[in-house]
Design a protein around this motif. Structure first.
Motif, mmCIF file in Angstrom:
data_model
loop_
_atom_site.group_PDB
_atom_site.id
_atom_site.type_symbol
_atom_site.label_atom_id
_atom_site.label_comp_id
_atom_site.label_asym_id
_atom_site.label_seq_id
_atom_site.Cartn_x
_atom_site.Cartn_y
_atom_site.Cartn_z
ATOM 1 N N THR A 1 -5.228 5.350 -12.133
ATOM 2 C CA THR A 1 -4.773 4.917 -10.819
ATOM 3 C C THR A 1 -5.921 4.778 -9.820
ATOM 4 N N PHE A 2 -7.079 5.301 -10.142
ATOM 5 C CA PHE A 2 -8.187 5.294 -9.192
ATOM 6 C C PHE A 2 -8.597 3.880 -8.779
ATOM 7 N N ILE A 3 -8.846 3.009 -9.740
ATOM 8 C CA ILE A 3 -9.324 1.649 -9.410
ATOM 9 C C ILE A 3 -8.258 0.830 -8.687
ATOM 10 N N PRO A 4 -6.993 0.797 -9.155
ATOM 11 C CA PRO A 4 -6.005 0.041 -8.377
ATOM 12 C C PRO A 4 -5.793 0.620 -6.981
ATOM 13 N N GLY A 5 -5.895 1.942 -6.835
ATOM 14 C CA GLY A 5 -5.751 2.549 -5.516
ATOM 15 C C GLY A 5 -6.879 2.143 -4.586
ATOM 16 N N LEU A 6 -8.085 2.124 -5.106
ATOM 17 C CA LEU A 6 -9.233 1.683 -4.324
ATOM 18 C C LEU A 6 -9.106 0.201 -3.971
ATOM 19 N N MET B 1 2.245 9.494 -5.520
ATOM 20 C CA MET B 1 2.527 10.875 -5.113
ATOM 21 C C MET B 1 3.702 11.457 -5.904
ATOM 22 N N ILE B 2 4.740 10.667 -6.136
ATOM 23 C CA ILE B 2 5.885 11.144 -6.920
ATOM 24 C C ILE B 2 5.446 11.493 -8.334
ATOM 25 N N VAL B 3 4.659 10.626 -8.960
ATOM 26 C CA VAL B 3 4.184 10.892 -10.327
ATOM 27 C C VAL B 3 3.290 12.125 -10.346
ATOM 28 N N TYR B 4 2.383 12.261 -9.374
ATOM 29 C CA TYR B 4 1.521 13.444 -9.308
ATOM 30 C C TYR B 4 2.353 14.726 -9.228
ATOM 31 N N ILE B 5 3.326 14.739 -8.343
ATOM 32 C CA ILE B 5 4.138 15.938 -8.146
ATOM 33 C C ILE B 5 4.929 16.269 -9.408
ATOM 34 N N VAL B 6 5.543 15.261 -10.026
ATOM 35 C CA VAL B 6 6.325 15.504 -11.242
ATOM 36 C C VAL B 6 5.435 16.025 -12.368
ATOM 37 N N LEU B 7 4.298 15.379 -12.605
ATOM 38 C CA LEU B 7 3.405 15.832 -13.673
ATOM 39 C C LEU B 7 2.843 17.216 -13.385
ATOM 40 N N TYR C 1 0.822 -1.202 0.000
ATOM 41 C CA TYR C 1 0.000 0.000 0.000
ATOM 42 C C TYR C 1 0.860 1.257 0.000
ATOM 43 N N TRP C 2 1.823 1.333 0.920
ATOM 44 C CA TRP C 2 2.593 2.563 1.065
ATOM 45 C C TRP C 2 3.586 2.772 -0.075
ATOM 46 N N MET C 3 4.126 1.715 -0.650
ATOM 47 C CA MET C 3 5.008 1.881 -1.808
ATOM 48 C C MET C 3 4.201 2.358 -3.018
ATOM 49 N N PHE C 4 2.991 1.844 -3.181
ATOM 50 C CA PHE C 4 2.122 2.307 -4.257
ATOM 51 C C PHE C 4 1.756 3.771 -4.028
ATOM 52 N N PHE C 5 1.432 4.122 -2.797
ATOM 53 C CA PHE C 5 1.094 5.506 -2.455
ATOM 54 C C PHE C 5 2.273 6.435 -2.763
ATOM 55 N N LEU C 6 3.487 6.024 -2.403
ATOM 56 C CA LEU C 6 4.686 6.815 -2.685
ATOM 57 C C LEU C 6 4.878 7.015 -4.183
ATOM 58 N N PHE C 7 4.732 5.939 -4.950
ATOM 59 C CA PHE C 7 4.866 6.028 -6.401
ATOM 60 C C PHE C 7 3.852 7.009 -6.989
ATOM 61 N N ILE D 1 -0.759 19.843 -21.954
ATOM 62 C CA ILE D 1 -0.501 18.430 -22.248
ATOM 63 C C ILE D 1 -0.116 17.692 -20.973
ATOM 64 N N TRP D 2 0.736 18.314 -20.143
ATOM 65 C CA TRP D 2 1.149 17.666 -18.896
ATOM 66 C C TRP D 2 -0.011 17.559 -17.917
ATOM 67 N N MET D 3 -0.860 18.546 -17.907
ATOM 68 C CA MET D 3 -2.012 18.487 -17.012
ATOM 69 C C MET D 3 -3.014 17.427 -17.477
ATOM 70 N N ILE D 4 -3.149 17.264 -18.783
ATOM 71 C CA ILE D 4 -3.996 16.191 -19.313
ATOM 72 C C ILE D 4 -3.403 14.838 -18.938
ATOM 73 N N ALA D 5 -2.070 14.725 -19.020
ATOM 74 C CA ALA D 5 -1.397 13.482 -18.608
ATOM 75 C C ALA D 5 -1.647 13.204 -17.131
ATOM 76 N N LEU D 6 -1.670 14.246 -16.317
ATOM 77 C CA LEU D 6 -1.943 14.087 -14.891
ATOM 78 C C LEU D 6 -3.353 13.541 -14.671
ATOM 79 N N VAL D 7 -4.324 14.071 -15.386
ATOM 80 C CA VAL D 7 -5.713 13.613 -15.248
ATOM 81 C C VAL D 7 -5.840 12.161 -15.713
#
Length: 134
Positions: free
Chosen positions: A70-75, A31-37, A23-29, A58-64
């Protein structure tokens, strides 16, 4: 690194159990991707400038797109964490309680799972390989 991508391998698998490490390694990954994008997309600068550069959009679309993917695997990994503690996956709904719900879920995500087998399956710490789940 394997732990960060394991929820994607079990994309919509809401059954079984998951360790805290998964859970926490996935959460870390995530968060890192969110911040970078977000930083590549211009972050707050785009909100101030209605005529922002197209590459920012384009980067904001990539973020969305990443957030939606990531929503379903996170849930699912959150439900499996509750299963590891021998609790129903419906406990995820606690996060919708205003002000305190997120804190309650955070505490549950930090708690250790039940040792040995429970009604949701075998102990994930018993498996030597993180990709092996019965």
């Amino acid at each position: 690194m394997e732990w960060m991508f394991l929820p994607y391998k079990r994309y919509a698998d809401f059954s079984g159990r998951s360790r805290r490490k998964e859970y926490w390694m996935f959460f870390l990954f995530v968060m890192i991707v969110y911040i970078v994008l977000w930083m590549l997309g211009g972050g707050m600068a785009e909100m101030d400038d209605p005529y922002a550069e197209p590459e920012m959009n384009i980067w904001m679309i990539a973020l969305v797109i990443f957030a939606l993917a990531t929503f379903i695997p996170g849930l699912a990994v959150q439900v499996r964490r509750f299963h590891d503690q021998d609790k129903s996956g419906w406990f995820v709904l606690l996060g919708f309680i205003p002000l305190v719900g997120g804190l309650i879920v955070l505490v549950f995500m930090c708690l250790e799972g039940t040792r040995g087998e429970n009604r949701f399956g075998p102990d994930p710490k018993g498996a030597a390989d993180p990709t092996v789940f019965e």
